[in-house]
Each structure stands twice: as C-alpha cells, then as structure tokens.
Design an enzyme around this catalytic site. Structure first.
Site, PDB file in Angstrom:
ATOM      1  CG  ASP A   8      22.649  -7.797  13.707  1.00 26.52           C
ATOM      2  OD1 ASP A   8      21.573  -8.593  14.224  1.00 26.52           O
ATOM      3  OD2 ASP A   8      22.959  -6.677  13.442  1.00 26.52           O
ATOM      4  CD  GLU A  59      23.640  -8.329  17.692  1.00 29.42           C
ATOM      5  OE1 GLU A  59      22.337  -8.454  17.666  1.00 29.42           O
ATOM      6  OE2 GLU A  59      24.267  -7.888  16.596  1.00 29.42           O
ATOM      7  CE1 TYR A  98      22.333  -7.602  10.287  1.00 28.09           C
ATOM      8  CE2 TYR A  98      23.347  -8.310   8.474  1.00 28.09           C
ATOM      9  CZ  TYR A  98      23.291  -7.624   9.705  1.00 28.09           C
ATOM     10  OH  TYR A  98      24.907  -7.614  10.530  1.00 28.09           O
TER      11      TYR A  98
END
Length: 724
Positions: free
Chosen positions: A81, A8, A306
């Site tokens: 993600d 992204e 993350y």
C-alpha cells in the site's frame, strides 16, 4: 522478462493478477512479515533504540514460499500500500527475501490496469524517510505499551483474566471519551422558553395552508432570550394584546457549495450517519472496494482509489473528465467551467488523492444487485459524494421576514420567519451531506406572499419550556471527527483505536454511543495522575507532527525517541514506587448464597467467570456461572450457554441428563415444522428468524418478537462448592 509482484492482500493480488494476465505473477505477503518480538521489549535502548525485528511466527511459511518464488523471477516488484506502513512492509520484504536491486518499489493510488502498468514502468527506491517514520511510530508504541501496561496490571485490580494495557494513542482517545462523560455528569441544565406566534394574513381564510409560524426573536430590535416562566408569561400576555405588522422583508439568493470528496475520516463519519456503519466496518468494506470485489458476471474489479488518505486533492485529468461526464449526463448547466478545487488541511500528509471511484462509467445503478449489499451502499456513497464535489453550487431563493408586535407600550416584540426554496439544484441533484440541513427555514412555497406594512392577525401562541441538554456522548462518527481535529492518530488508525478500546473493555456501546466503562475510568484516572504526557492531547498531537516531519526527511527518528524516552522512564520509575491504583468493584449477581444469605458476586478466573460469595474467607461458597439463552425445543426447559473443555461455546438443556438436547447455535424454542430438526435463531433486534440447521431442508420463518431467545441472558448458578 519473468516478473513477480508482491502485495500484502490476497484479494489485491487476485485483482492485479486478473488485470495483468500472464504478464506477471502476483503473490501476497498477507500483511506484515516482520515485527518486534512479543515476549521481550525488542528495542536496544542503549544502542540508538535499534529495533530487533523478527519474522513473525505465523509468517514463516509465507516467507518460505515467497523466497522460493523470488528465486525464479528476473524482476521482483514490491507493490504494498502507498503509505508509511506499506513502505515499511516493502522494506522488510526486500531485506528478508534478499531481493536484489534498488528500484523495486512500485506505487499506485488505484488498482486499475493502466495505473499498475504505469507503476511497473516507473519503479523507485524504497523511501527510507517513510520507513523511518513508521519505525519511530512502532518503537514509540512499543515503549509506551510494554513499559506502562505491567504497571497498570499491578496497580489496578480489574478481575480480568488478561492484564491491562496502555497505548500511546488509545490512551489519549480514552481520555477524550472519559472527559466527555464527566462533562455530561457535571452538566447543569439551563431553562429557556421557545415562543412563537401562529399568524394569518389580515382577511385571509383560516386554513392550515394560510397559517404560518413566526418565532419570537427580539425586543425593540435587540436579540432576546427567555430564560424563565415569569418572563415567558409577560411576553405571551403582550402578544395577545398586540397588533402585528410586517416591517421588513428581505429576499435574496444564497449559495451552497458542495462538500469535498471523502477522506478516510469524512468517509467514516458519513457512513456512520447515513448507513449506520461503524468506523471499523466502513473501513473494512472500503478496503474491499479498493482491493477488488466480485462483480456478478464479470469477476474481480477494484472500484475506488486508495482509502487511507487525509487529502481532498483529485487528479487533474480525472477531474477534467468528470466535468465532461457531468455535462453529458446532467446537462452543461451542472458542470463548472473548471474543476472544483478543495484545499487540504495544513496538518494533512496529502500523500494521496481523495477517495473517489476509479471509473465514472461504473455507476451505482450498473452495480446494483451485482455486488454485496454493504459494498454497494458504500460505493454509492463514495461515487455520489465525489460526483457532487465536482458539480456547480446549489442556489436557493431565501426570504427573511421581520414582524413587529405592538401592544401600545414602549416594549415592541420582534418575530422572525425564514423561507427557502430551490432555485437551482446544482450538486444536490446527486448528493446532500448530513450537515447541509437548514432547520430554521420552511419551504417558501408554503408561505403566504408577505409585504412590508402588511397587517397580520394572531391565531394562536406556542409557548414551550425547554432545558439545555448536555453534550452528547461520542459515536463512531463524532469520535473520529474529534480525533482528527485534535491530531490524535492518523487516517489508518481511527477505526482500530475505537475497536481496541472496546476490546480491552475500557469502553462500551449504549445504543450507538460510546461510553467509558468503570474500568476505563479507573485506568484513565490512574494514567492522568502518573503519565500526564501520554494522556495529553496536545503532546500526542505534537508527536504525530514529529512523525510527519520524519516522513518528510526533516528529522532523524532516533532523535525523536531520544528526546521522548528519558521523560517516559522518569514517569515509569515514579509510578512503580508510588501508591495509588484502584480496584474494580465486583459485579453483583441475582443469585443468593445459600450458606450465608449474601448476594453472590461475579468474578473471573483462569477458566472464565464464576460466582463467589462476597464474605470470603468467612464463607468460601462458589458456583459455576451459566447464562440462560432460551427455551429447549425438545422439553421446554431452559437452554444454558456452556463451554467445552477446549473453550468452545455450545448450548445445552438445563434438564440434562433427562434431556440430551445440545446445539452449537442458539436454538429456537421449537423444532422445524418441515423436517422435525433443530432450528437456530438468526438475525438481530426486530428482524429475527428461526432457520432450520438442516441445509437440505432450508425452512425459515419470522420469529415472534415475544418468544425470540436473547443472545445473552441472565446469569444463573450451577452446583456450588468451596473456595480454597
């Protein structure tokens, strides 16, 4: 084989490209590429609530470029993600770009060469359970927002140029904020008294070091509270007549366990407490650390795992390597025999690890001065919290002393003093959480050695009247914590919820605390009356649980929407027919209408705010509203905040056309002493500067506090007219 990876974020793409070199090309979709249309509902409620996705207009060029790239590569991987939203983006990309093959999805919890290459070797199919969970969330949010927002705009007259809006999660969060405000308003303070004895060992010299304070605790061994001045007076009178004796000394060793590594929620809370970062800012900076930051002399590097997670789980391999790092750098006594394990909440998705550094070799000290200041501060917080979470517990020597005051009557007064000292630092050698303070204990090293049966002398009495305080308003940290505890939203949404409420002017900040605006309270009251389900914290939390169930494959998403929608539509129909609503009162200005003498009010129209006479239609006087922001550096007149025809803000002298001074920045009240050019006001609060706008000059000087031009001033009026 020619390989293409689509992510992204452009920053993420650059970091991965650096790690992979020429082994693969990496491109970015720049977020979502498909969504529901803006101007229509985009959901076929009569056909299984089928969403009508379109390529968003601002992504048409991106899709064109990605399509051209896809046709050139033999293998395409989708590395968005590792969460539901990322899974949905990959699904849209696969369908929109016509990517062939099933196993095109790769997932990694950290952006490191090892993790990315391992993911490329183990591609999987797109997880439709995760996609469906995200679809259900998007459809729910669209139904609530699209159906209820027009009703709000119709029923509540706010004076805003844009319509009002409702949201499935934001409305429940607004209710929490309004409920807290009502608690504060309705709070009735209760009186209480804090009483303490300043004591001295018998025979000890009266010095500051020998005096210690013991707090009033009990009467005849029963815990006691003092709630009025008369009782406080009785106790202090008895204290003056009493003999003081140590009757109990308890010494022990207490253990303090380290806090688990950060989740999204706890990171936002601690960053707010320790670094004064808003929830929105901390998540933005954390995203940079996850995607890759520019390390001076080294280029782009991803530093943490993350960031959108509700799990405290840690990779077993990384945890074991952490113990070796602790033993080597702090001593074997600080490293437990096995890694510390933390239980993740039962309501958590537990899809990812906790937030931790990718490499312990990247110590904060090794990065100091090499990355942005906020990035460094947040990385240091994450690094130290994680490292501490894997260290041994801290040990404290503790002492509790009970002292009896006896005035010869049956009523014996009890006093307590607590002491605490560090026996073994453990994890506190690295990190101390904001919640780990013990305000009741004093440092044992400052206490005299007290023994049972020992006599003490009273030196003085401390007696203070206090009143209970109302609960504090939420700040970013406490609101995130409350949303998590109530099941409102998910890790990826906490910051955006807070931001949306402020953007829609339902809340505002008073210092660092969040309070509802008058508009926010009116909207909340209307929503509670007409849409009780949307405002129910339990209902919102149950919906979140249902979305989790879809993600786990336990329910079809259309079933959830099908159960929710009919009841929502019933409330919508009832609200359309019902009366109610409200009007936000006009804000009074300090400008007097010269035609009728009334105090003019501030209204908002198509072209912004203006002043209007409240006696309309009898008096139709209106004026342009302008703000004074400082003094003109050329003539000393007032500088006004103005707007161009295209809506761009600039600053100009009120003495125009006699003085033609204008500036795109808030000007300093003096010209540059070096080049004679305009200086602008930079910084905020007590750290403001005057900076020359001529980059070739670069003059900069501290701004005198009393002369600094404010960022927004008082409203004033320009030429009047008649309201038609």
């Amino acid at each position: 084989m020619k390989q293409l990876i689509i992510v992204e974020s452009p920053s993420k793409a650059k970091t991965i490209q650096k790690y992979l070199g020429g082994d693969a090309a990496v491109l970015a979709s720049k977020g979502h590429v498909c969504d529901l249309p803006q101007r229509t509902l985009g959901i076929d409620v009569d056909n299984g609530f089928k969403p009508q996705y379109i390529v968003t207009p601002d992504k048409e060029e991106t899709i064109k470029k990605l399509s051209q790239a896809v046709s050139k590569y033999e293998k395409v991987y989708l590395a968005t993600d590792p969460d539901r939203e990322g899974e949905a983006i990959s699904w849209h990309l696969k369908n929109t770009l016509g990517i062939k093959g099933d196993k095109v999805r790769i997932e990694f919890n950290e952006i490191s060469p090892k993790a990315v290459r391992a993911a490329m070797e183990n591609p999987r199919e797109i997880d439709m359970n995760l996609v469906d969970s995200q679809q259900a969330r998007r459809v729910l949010d669209r139904l609530v927002g699209y159906k209820i927002s027009p009703i709000l705009s119709r029923k509540i007259k706010s004076g805003k140029k844009t319509g009002l809006s409702a949201g499935r999660v934001q409305s429940a969060a607004l209710k929490m904020i309004v409920d807290r405000e009502n608690e504060i308003r309705n709070f009735k303070p209760e009186e209480y008294w804090n009483i303490a004895a300043l004591l001295l060992k018998d025979g000890a010299k009266r010095t500051k070091a020998n005096l210690f304070k013991a707090a009033f605790n009990d009467v005849n061994g029963e815990k006691a509270k003092v709630s009025d001045g008369d009782r406080a007076g009785e106790i202090t009178a008895k204290m003056r007549l009493s003999q003081y004796t140590v009757d109990e000394v308890k010494k022990s060793v207490s253990t303090a366990k380290p806090a688990p590594p950060f989740t999204t929620s706890t990171l936002q809370q601690e960053a707010n407490h320790k670094l004064n970062m808003t929830a929105d800012k901390s998540i933005r900076v954390a995203q940079q650390l996850y995607e890759g930051v520019n390390v001076e002399g080294e280029g782009l590097h991803a530093l943490i795992t993350y960031i959108r997670t509700d799990s405290v789980r840690v990779s077993p391999d990384f945890a074991r390597s952490t113990l070796a790092f602790i033993a080597e750098n702090y001593g074997s006594e600080y490293a437990p025999n096995t890694p510390n394990f933390y239980k993740t909440s039962d309501s958590a998705q537990d899809a990812h690890e906790a937030i931790r550094p990718i490499s312990l070799a990247r110590t904060p000290k090794s990065l100091e001065g090499k990355i942005d200041r906020d990035q460094f501060r947040l990385y240091k917080l994450i690094y130290e919290r994680y490292l501490a979470s894997q260290m041994k517990s801290a040990l404290y020597n503790t002492m509790r002393v009970h002292i009896t005051a006896d005035d010869g009557t049956e009523e014996k007064l009890g006093f307590v003093v607590k002491g605490k000292s560090v026996k073994f630092k453990g994890f506190t050698a690295v990190y101390t959480s904001t919640a780990e303070t013990d305000e009741d204990s004093i440092e044992m090293d400052t206490m005299p050695d007290l023994n049972e049966g020992e006599k003490l002398n009273l030196d003085d009495i401390v007696c203070e009247q206090k009143f209970t305080k109302p609960p504090a308003r939420y700040n970013d940290a406490t609101l995130v914590k409350a949303m998590e505890e109530n099941g409102i939203g998910r890790p990826s949404t906490y910051a955006s919820i807070i931001s949306v409420l402020a953007k829609r002017e339902y809340t505002e900040k008073e210092n660092k605390y969040i309070k509802p605006t008058q508009l926010g309270e009116i909207v909340c009251e209307y929503m509670e009356h007409n849409f009780p389900d949307i405002m129910s914290l339990n209902f919102t939390a149950r919906l979140e649980g249902a979305l989790d169930k879809i993600a786990e494959g336990g329910q079809h998403w259309q079933e959830l929407i099908g159960a929710f929608y009919p009841r929502l539509q019933k409330f919508i129909d009832r609200a359309y027919k019902a009366g109610g609503g409200g009007r936000l009162p006009d804000e009074e200005s300090n400008v007097i209408c010269e035609k009728c003498g009334a105090r003019m009010v501030i209204k908002e129209g198509k072209y912004g705010k203006f002043l209007a006479c409240p006696n309309y239609p009898d008096c139709k006087n209106i004026k342009r509203l302008v703000e004074t922001v400082g003094k003109c550096p050329k003539c000393g007149g007032e500088v006004l905040k103005k707007t161009t025809r295209t809506g761009k803000i600039f600053y100009g002298c009120a003495n125009y056309p006699k003085c033609d001074f204008t500036s795109w920045d808030i000007p300093a009240p003096k010209l540059c002493p070096d080049c004679g050019g305009t200086m602008r006001v930079s910084g905020r609060d007590d750290k403001k500067y005057y900076v020359c706008i001529n980059k070739a000059c670069g003059h900069r000087e501290p701004a005198p506090t009393q002369n600094v031009a404010p960022e927004a001033g008082n409203p004033t009026a320009e030429a009047g007219g008649n309201a038609e």
